[in-house]
Write a protein that holds these residues in place. Structure first.
Motif, PDB file in Angstrom:
ATOM      1  N   VAL A 122       0.831  -1.206   0.000  1.00 57.32           N
ATOM      2  CA  VAL A 122       0.000   0.000   0.000  1.00 57.32           C
ATOM      3  C   VAL A 122       0.864   1.255   0.000  1.00 57.32           C
ATOM      4  CG1 VAL A 122      -1.835   1.247   1.218  1.00 57.32           C
ATOM      5  CG2 VAL A 122      -1.838  -1.248   1.172  1.00 57.32           C
ATOM      6  N   PRO A 169      -0.971   3.064  -3.313  1.00 54.95           N
ATOM      7  CA  PRO A 169      -2.200   2.935  -2.512  1.00 54.95           C
ATOM      8  C   PRO A 169      -3.272   2.070  -3.166  1.00 54.95           C
ATOM      9  CG  PRO A 169      -1.414   5.193  -2.451  1.00 54.95           C
ATOM     10  CD  PRO A 169      -0.559   4.470  -3.456  1.00 54.95           C
ATOM     11  N   ASN A 193      -2.902  -0.658  -4.459  1.00 56.55           N
ATOM     12  CA  ASN A 193      -2.628  -2.064  -4.169  1.00 56.55           C
ATOM     13  C   ASN A 193      -3.452  -2.585  -3.000  1.00 56.55           C
ATOM     14  OD1 ASN A 193      -0.746  -2.303  -6.211  1.00 56.55           O
ATOM     15  ND2 ASN A 193       1.001  -1.856  -4.894  1.00 56.55           N
ATOM     16  N   ALA A 194      -4.172  -1.700  -2.313  1.00 55.67           N
ATOM     17  CA  ALA A 194      -5.031  -2.146  -1.211  1.00 55.67           C
ATOM     18  C   ALA A 194      -6.068  -3.149  -1.697  1.00 55.67           C
ATOM     19  CB  ALA A 194      -5.709  -0.941  -0.556  1.00 55.67           C
ATOM     20  N   LEU A 226      -4.957  -6.708  -1.345  1.00 54.54           N
ATOM     21  CA  LEU A 226      -5.092  -7.264   0.002  1.00 54.54           C
ATOM     22  C   LEU A 226      -6.492  -7.841   0.207  1.00 54.54           C
ATOM     23  CD1 LEU A 226      -3.231  -4.534   2.109  1.00 54.54           C
ATOM     24  CD2 LEU A 226      -2.313  -6.577   1.002  1.00 54.54           C
ATOM     25  N   LEU A 228      -5.439  -4.259   8.398  1.00 54.48           N
ATOM     26  CA  LEU A 228      -6.459  -3.299   7.983  1.00 54.48           C
ATOM     27  C   LEU A 228      -6.335  -1.991   8.757  1.00 54.48           C
ATOM     28  CD1 LEU A 228      -9.059  -2.564   6.423  1.00 54.48           C
ATOM     29  CD2 LEU A 228     -10.352  -3.652   8.281  1.00 54.48           C
ATOM     30  N   VAL A 276      -3.149  -0.166   7.452  1.00 57.77           N
ATOM     31  CA  VAL A 276      -3.355   0.378   6.115  1.00 57.77           C
ATOM     32  C   VAL A 276      -4.306   1.569   6.159  1.00 57.77           C
ATOM     33  CG1 VAL A 276      -4.389  -0.115   3.865  1.00 57.77           C
ATOM     34  CG2 VAL A 276      -2.815  -1.756   4.900  1.00 57.77           C
ATOM     35  N   THR A 277      -5.389   1.438   6.929  1.00 56.95           N
ATOM     36  CA  THR A 277      -6.345   2.536   7.050  1.00 56.95           C
ATOM     37  C   THR A 277      -5.692   3.769   7.661  1.00 56.95           C
ATOM     38  OG1 THR A 277      -8.155   0.945   7.341  1.00 56.95           O
ATOM     39  CG2 THR A 277      -8.587   3.220   7.994  1.00 56.95           C
ATOM     40  N   LEU A 301      -3.466   5.334   4.945  1.00 59.96           N
ATOM     41  CA  LEU A 301      -4.248   6.006   3.901  1.00 59.96           C
ATOM     42  C   LEU A 301      -4.912   7.275   4.430  1.00 59.96           C
ATOM     43  CD1 LEU A 301      -5.940   2.945   2.136  1.00 59.96           C
ATOM     44  CD2 LEU A 301      -3.970   4.289   1.353  1.00 59.96           C
TER      45      LEU A 301
END
Length: 324
Positions: A96, A100, A102-103, A106, A143, A146-147, A150
């Motif tokens: 990511v 980004p 690329n999320a 996942l 998650l 990543v969140t 982002l």
């Protein structure tokens, strides 16, 4: 500061992705020949070759996607997660951070994990319930990470969406992306892909691989991302895995009793796959000696010239592509 230092990470990622494709194939396909074919296909892939020479995150995406899938397999097969769990988080977050978009990969990998657990439940040292709980916990932590990342770059993401907002071309754009991803092999590679789907003996593992292809593609299609083929680059090795199974099956299941016919078909396959590859190389490498774009050194000279000869109140206009 130099072309080499700028492009070196992509070069290394592109090189390492080739043997890693073989190792991942060997782990999941249990066939040295199919694994070798998959590694050969990605070695000869035009997108992989080009992005391995560019200072961008696409070659690294392929490498990290392979590492991430490798880590999932190790987490399911082994109780010792001292190496596998960190690899899971590093490669997942790295995907990511590299791109980004690329999320969505996942998301597909989560479905992949479900099918892989169901496939490996008899050989795993851990009960299925424990595996599901462990992978669910790992994905929830991933998650959150990543969140959080982002959210921290949301301003930049919004700017990127505004700057690169192009109307989706729908199914036509998706077909063009499919074509561009498989250059220089052409549509012949999809013949072997569908043969691989048909002859894939382990159906659960097949569904696991297909989830890596279908789920991210559907998500990107729904959000209208059918413009740039490069954001689908993570699909490459997994398309080649299934295609390699098709080629392997064609040799070993259909033609195993007809050695002469097998040799003829082998030559035809080589012609279909490698003739466009040779043509591409003949045209591509000579063109690399006549690059029209500026180098980093030349760009730095231009930047220094502008800084030394203009003030902050001067508007500098560059006419890109103007030959006069």
């Amino acid at each position: 500061e130099s072309e080499w230092s700028f492009r070196l990470p992509s070069i290394l990622a592109g090189i390492l992705a080739v043997p890693l494709t073989y190792l991942v194939g060997l782990k999941f396909l249990n066939s040295r020949f199919a694994s070798f074919i998959a590694a050969l296909l990605i070695l000869l892939s035009k997108p992989h070759l080009i992005y391995s020479q560019a200072g961008r995150g696409y070659a690294l995406t392929v490498l990290l996607a392979l590492l991430f899938i490798w880590s999932i397999g190790k987490l399911i097969e082994s109780q010792n997660n001292l190496v596998d769990a960190p690899l899971f988080f590093i490669s997942g977050i790295g995907l990511v951070m590299t791109l980004p978009s690329n999320a969505v990969f996942l998301a597909g990998s989560a479905i992949f994990s479900v099918f892989l657990i169901l496939d490996r439940k008899e050989n795993s040292p851990q009960p299925v319930s424990i595996l599901f709980k462990k992978l669910t916990f790992y994905y929830l932590v991933l998650l959150f990470a990543v969140t959080y990342y982002l959210y921290g770059i949301q301003e930049g993401l919004q700017t990127g969406v505004q700057n690169y907002s192009v109307k989706s071309t729908g199914s036509n754009g998706l077909l063009e992306i499919i074509d561009q991803l498989m250059t220089p092999f052409g549509y012949w590679i999809y013949l072997f892909f569908f043969l691989g789907v048909f002859f894939f003996t382990n159906r659960k593992l097949l569904f696991a691989f297909l989830s890596l292809l279908v789920v991210p593609t559907i998500i990107l299609f729904l959000i209208g991302a059918t413009i740039f083929s490069r954001i689908y680059i993570f699909l490459l090795p997994f398309i080649f895995f299934v295609s390699a199974v098709g080629i392997d099956s064609l040799f070993n299941k259909l033609l195993c009793t007809r050695h002469n016919l097998k040799a003829i078909v082998a030559l035809v396959l080589l012609g279909l796959l490698f003739t466009p590859v040779v043509n591409f190389w003949i045209q591509y490498y000579p063109s690399r000696t006549n690059v029209k774009e500026a180098t980093l050194y030349e760009a730095q000279l231009i930047s220094d010239t502008i800084k030394d000869n203009t003030s902050k109140n001067v508007l500098v206009v560059s006419l890109l592509g103007n030959k006069e």
